[in-house]
Design a protein around this motif. Sequence first.
Motif, PDB file in Angstrom:
ATOM      1  N   LYS A 135       0.847  -1.203   0.000  1.00  0.00           N
ATOM      2  CA  LYS A 135       0.000   0.000   0.000  1.00  0.00           C
ATOM      3  C   LYS A 135       0.878   1.248   0.000  1.00  0.00           C
ATOM      4  CE  LYS A 135      -3.051  -2.484   2.751  1.00  0.00           C
ATOM      5  NZ  LYS A 135      -2.862  -2.782   4.119  1.00  0.00           N
ATOM      6  N   ILE A 179       0.985   5.579   0.949  1.00  0.00           N
ATOM      7  CA  ILE A 179       0.428   6.842   1.444  1.00  0.00           C
ATOM      8  C   ILE A 179       1.316   7.936   0.866  1.00  0.00           C
ATOM      9  CG2 ILE A 179      -0.020   8.284   3.475  1.00  0.00           C
ATOM     10  CD1 ILE A 179      -0.309   5.754   5.138  1.00  0.00           C
ATOM     11  N   ASP A 204      -3.098   5.195  -1.548  1.00  0.00           N
ATOM     12  CA  ASP A 204      -4.259   4.608  -0.888  1.00  0.00           C
ATOM     13  C   ASP A 204      -4.514   5.393   0.400  1.00  0.00           C
ATOM     14  OD1 ASP A 204      -3.984   2.391  -2.795  1.00  0.00           O
ATOM     15  OD2 ASP A 204      -2.218   1.899  -1.600  1.00  0.00           O
ATOM     16  N   SER A 205      -5.577   5.067   1.086  1.00  0.00           N
ATOM     17  CA  SER A 205      -5.842   5.693   2.384  1.00  0.00           C
ATOM     18  C   SER A 205      -6.030   4.622   3.437  1.00  0.00           C
ATOM     19  CB  SER A 205      -7.094   6.572   2.314  1.00  0.00           C
ATOM     20  OG  SER A 205      -6.975   7.492   1.273  1.00  0.00           O
ATOM     21  N   MET A 223       5.422   5.184   2.556  1.00  0.00           N
ATOM     22  CA  MET A 223       4.979   6.542   2.882  1.00  0.00           C
ATOM     23  C   MET A 223       5.893   7.511   2.142  1.00  0.00           C
ATOM     24  SD  MET A 223       3.877   6.219   6.812  1.00  0.00           S
ATOM     25  CE  MET A 223       3.280   4.639   7.464  1.00  0.00           C
ATOM     26  N   TRP A 261       4.116  11.361   5.972  1.00  0.00           N
ATOM     27  CA  TRP A 261       5.080  11.312   4.863  1.00  0.00           C
ATOM     28  C   TRP A 261       6.282  12.206   5.127  1.00  0.00           C
ATOM     29  CZ3 TRP A 261      -0.198  12.256   3.910  1.00  0.00           C
ATOM     30  CH2 TRP A 261      -0.577  13.595   4.025  1.00  0.00           C
ATOM     31  N   LEU A 311      -0.333   7.355  11.120  1.00  0.00           N
ATOM     32  CA  LEU A 311      -1.453   7.618  10.206  1.00  0.00           C
ATOM     33  C   LEU A 311      -2.064   9.006  10.405  1.00  0.00           C
ATOM     34  CD1 LEU A 311      -3.223   4.132  10.407  1.00  0.00           C
ATOM     35  CD2 LEU A 311      -1.870   5.014   8.508  1.00  0.00           C
TER      36      LEU A 311
END
Length: 266
Positions: A65, A67, A74-75, A85, A213, A240
Amino acid sequence: MTNWSDVEANAKNWMNQAAQMIKNSFNKTLDIQTKSNRNDLVTEMDKSIEQFFIAKIRQHYPGHKIIGEEGFGDSPEILEGIIWMIDPIDGTMNFVHMQRNFAISIGIYENGVGMIGLIYDVVSDELYYAVKGKGAYMNDTRLNQLEQVKLSDSIIGINATWVIENNRIDSGILAPLVKKGRGTRSYGCAALEFAYVAAGRLDAYISLRLSPWDFAAGKILVEELGGVVTDLRGKPLNMLEQCSIFIAKPGLYDEIFENYLQKGSW
Ligand code: 2AM
Ligand code: CA
């Protein structure tokens, strides 16, 4: 089983390609837009670099995934599986105004644990990276474990905005800290400020608000070298959510936390 050497090699290779794309953009006129406010800038390069990484990751690692700051990933709502990230250009204002002091930042996490962190200072061609348990490097030079230092001998990375804002919110906790240290520096690029703590150029770094990020890669680097990474309340970072940030060399972390930050209502 994840082949982490393969992930590391690909991530470095894609970083180099992305850095070249960013350097090539210096000759072009960029389309600059604003996001949340007039100082929150984004260019077509931020977007196209993020899309470049996403295309590569989806092709090679379809189960992973992503971010990304610009929102093309994706979320994920939980830290499950492997998550990249990505900040395609951290320090966009520096990129736009100065064409230096910005970085590509990528942190790769597995079930919430930082595995590989990479921060590329594009203009200086300096790649800072760490692989969990295997050390941290600046290009081919291995970085040393961080050593103890006193606040009175320390350089703290902090943005003046936070010192002023904090005077209003928290009756001046950061101003006395700034006075007690040897000096402060503001680079305007959180990822690089983490990298500088990892490389021992800064002794601590404070920010009142960053996004995952911005700190995902730097956290892995600083922790690999024995530095301490928390929010301003001394709590672990939420990978997150937006967080405040306090990172420092061991020892110095406690000196600053106990004498200054602990008094705040962050
Ligand atoms: P950016 O360039 O990707 O937006 C500037 O001091 C540093 O803080 C940059 O790394 C900038 O990232 C980051 N930053 C991220 N969110 C921020 C926010 N809400 N306020 C101030 N700085 C932020
Ligand atoms: Ca950023």
